[in-house]
Design a protein around this motif. Structure first.
Motif, PDB file in Angstrom:
ATOM      1  N   UNK B  92      19.396  55.603 -20.218  1.00  8.59           N
ATOM      2  CA  UNK B  92      18.925  54.420 -19.428  1.00  8.59           C
ATOM      3  C   UNK B  92      18.809  53.938 -20.477  1.00  8.59           C
ATOM      4  N   UNK B  93      18.236  54.215 -22.024  1.00 10.03           N
ATOM      5  CA  UNK B  93      17.733  53.643 -22.569  1.00 10.03           C
ATOM      6  C   UNK B  93      18.642  52.262 -23.381  1.00 10.03           C
ATOM      7  N   UNK B  94      19.786  53.089 -23.286  1.00  8.73           N
ATOM      8  CA  UNK B  94      21.033  51.929 -23.526  1.00  8.73           C
ATOM      9  C   UNK B  94      21.598  51.231 -23.010  1.00  8.73           C
ATOM     10  N   UNK B  95      20.551  50.703 -21.623  1.00  7.96           N
ATOM     11  CA  UNK B  95      20.985  50.092 -21.101  1.00  7.96           C
ATOM     12  C   UNK B  95      21.315  48.634 -21.594  1.00  7.96           C
ATOM     13  N   UNK B  96      22.560  47.623 -21.165  1.00  7.82           N
ATOM     14  CA  UNK B  96      22.777  46.647 -21.096  1.00  7.82           C
ATOM     15  C   UNK B  96      21.315  45.593 -20.529  1.00  7.82           C
ATOM     16  N   UNK B  97      20.842  44.897 -20.968  1.00  8.46           N
ATOM     17  CA  UNK B  97      19.144  44.457 -21.485  1.00  8.46           C
ATOM     18  C   UNK B  97      20.220  43.314 -20.399  1.00  8.46           C
ATOM     19  N   UNK B  98      21.113  42.258 -21.240  1.00  5.01           N
ATOM     20  CA  UNK B  98      21.419  41.041 -20.457  1.00  5.01           C
ATOM     21  C   UNK B  98      21.619  41.430 -19.304  1.00  5.01           C
ATOM     22  N   UNK B  99      22.052  41.769 -18.356  1.00 10.64           N
ATOM     23  CA  UNK B  99      23.074  41.948 -17.064  1.00 10.64           C
ATOM     24  C   UNK B  99      22.929  43.520 -16.513  1.00 10.64           C
ATOM     25  N   UNK B 100      21.551  44.270 -16.908  1.00  9.09           N
ATOM     26  CA  UNK B 100      21.531  45.665 -16.495  1.00  9.09           C
ATOM     27  C   UNK B 100      22.395  46.167 -15.832  1.00  9.09           C
ATOM     28  N   UNK B 101      23.676  46.338 -16.588  1.00 13.35           N
ATOM     29  CA  UNK B 101      24.686  47.383 -16.029  1.00 13.35           C
ATOM     30  C   UNK B 101      24.470  48.871 -17.025  1.00 13.35           C
ATOM     31  N   UNK B 102      25.339  49.258 -16.469  1.00 10.58           N
ATOM     32  CA  UNK B 102      24.995  50.698 -17.855  1.00 10.58           C
ATOM     33  C   UNK B 102      26.430  50.858 -17.900  1.00 10.58           C
ATOM     34  N   UNK B 103      27.076  51.444 -18.951  1.00 14.32           N
ATOM     35  CA  UNK B 103      28.687  51.181 -18.977  1.00 14.32           C
ATOM     36  C   UNK B 103      28.446  52.630 -19.527  1.00 14.32           C
ATOM     37  N   UNK B 104      28.810  53.689 -18.886  1.00 14.66           N
ATOM     38  CA  UNK B 104      29.304  55.564 -19.420  1.00 14.66           C
ATOM     39  C   UNK B 104      30.561  55.620 -20.065  1.00 14.66           C
ATOM     40  N   UNK B 105      30.511  56.460 -20.923  1.00 15.10           N
ATOM     41  CA  UNK B 105      32.193  56.452 -21.977  1.00 15.10           C
ATOM     42  C   UNK B 105      32.151  57.778 -21.181  1.00 15.10           C
ATOM     43  N   UNK B 106      33.891  58.357 -21.221  1.00 19.59           N
ATOM     44  CA  UNK B 106      34.588  59.139 -20.552  1.00 19.59           C
ATOM     45  C   UNK B 106      34.255  60.617 -21.044  1.00 19.59           C
ATOM     46  N   UNK B 107      33.588  61.361 -21.966  1.00 20.59           N
ATOM     47  CA  UNK B 107      32.787  62.252 -22.270  1.00 20.59           C
ATOM     48  C   UNK B 107      31.562  62.099 -21.303  1.00 20.59           C
ATOM     49  N   UNK B 108      30.543  61.790 -21.457  1.00 22.24           N
ATOM     50  CA  UNK B 108      29.890  62.263 -20.685  1.00 22.24           C
ATOM     51  C   UNK B 108      29.812  61.139 -18.801  1.00 22.24           C
ATOM     52  N   UNK B 109      30.812  61.329 -18.647  1.00 19.52           N
ATOM     53  CA  UNK B 109      31.450  61.101 -17.324  1.00 19.52           C
ATOM     54  C   UNK B 109      31.698  62.178 -16.938  1.00 19.52           C
ATOM     55  N   UNK B 110      32.703  62.788 -17.764  1.00 11.91           N
ATOM     56  CA  UNK B 110      33.277  64.460 -17.511  1.00 11.91           C
ATOM     57  C   UNK B 110      31.509  65.568 -17.449  1.00 11.91           C
ATOM     58  N   UNK B 111      30.553  65.619 -18.744  1.00 15.33           N
ATOM     59  CA  UNK B 111      29.238  65.749 -18.688  1.00 15.33           C
ATOM     60  C   UNK B 111      28.605  65.763 -17.267  1.00 15.33           C
ATOM     61  N   UNK B 112      28.947  64.599 -16.741  1.00 16.40           N
ATOM     62  CA  UNK B 112      28.110  64.507 -15.678  1.00 16.40           C
ATOM     63  C   UNK B 112      28.693  64.923 -14.299  1.00 16.40           C
ATOM     64  N   UNK B 113      29.747  64.969 -14.227  1.00 18.71           N
ATOM     65  CA  UNK B 113      30.044  65.531 -13.318  1.00 18.71           C
ATOM     66  C   UNK B 113      30.152  67.531 -13.089  1.00 18.71           C
ATOM     67  N   UNK B 114      29.953  67.573 -14.431  1.00 17.85           N
ATOM     68  CA  UNK B 114      29.599  69.659 -14.375  1.00 17.85           C
ATOM     69  C   UNK B 114      28.611  69.598 -14.223  1.00 17.85           C
TER      70      UNK B 114
END
Lengths: 123, 123
Positions: B92-114
């Motif tokens: 969350x600390x790396x949120x894009x402060x301008x539009x408040x969206x969050x971009x999660x890279x492929x590796x982290x997406x996989x981690x989250x699913x696990x």
């Protein structure tokens, strides 16, 4: 047998079986999992049908009492709902298939934070 | 008093207090929360010092036994670790402060699913 009651007892049993005695576990398992009748259990264990019935009732009361005191099933159900909400928020199905990144909009970021805090409150 | 043991008992007590008797709860609470000595508890409750000691020991054994059978504390600790991992993955600390969206890279997406699957295994 009432299917709703059966599911309730199975859920309670899966959580709290370890707090019952070996004999209580045997009888619950024979009655609910293996589908033996009270009469059959009575013959197999060489105890009266009434004893089988009493044991079942005592076990069921004990299992319900444990849940009313500890609420593990209730807590796990709530955590499950939160985990499902996280999955929904992350909307994995909308992954960008080209580079496999996930872009989460501001509203969902806020939702995710709330959900994670709610899980923390529970644990 | 051994601080590590005190923390262990407090953790067990917060989870399983409801399975103790009123009297056991009173004595544990006076000893561990209110810091009364065995002698003081004995005077307040008008029972022998030995009875206070025995009750404490029985309660502690019972609490440890409940955890060894149900493992609620262990399970909650594991869920907490997973929830912290989700937060870390979402960075969350790396949120894009301008539009408040969050971009999660492929590796982290996989981690989250696990991680989410691992929580589901636990509940």
């Amino acid at each position: 047998m009432d299917i709703e009651k059966m599911l309730e007892i199975e859920s309670l049993y899966s959580q709290y079986a370890s707090l019952l005695t070996d004999k209580q576990r045997d009888i619950i398992s024979m009655y609910y999992d293996e589908d033996y009748s009270l009469g059959e259990i009575s013959q197999i264990l060489k105890i009266s049908r009434q004893s089988v019935y009493d044991s079942l009732k005592r076990s069921e009361t004990a299992l319900k009492d444990y849940e009313s005191k500890l609420g593990m099933i209730d807590k796990m159900k709530q955590i499950e709902i939160f985990v499902n909400s996280i999955e929904k928020c992350l909307c994995f199905d909308k992954e960008n298939k080209e580079n496999m990144t996930l872009e989460i909009d501001a509203e969902r970021v806020t939702q995710l934070k709330v959900i994670l805090d709610e899980i923390k409150e529970l644990i």
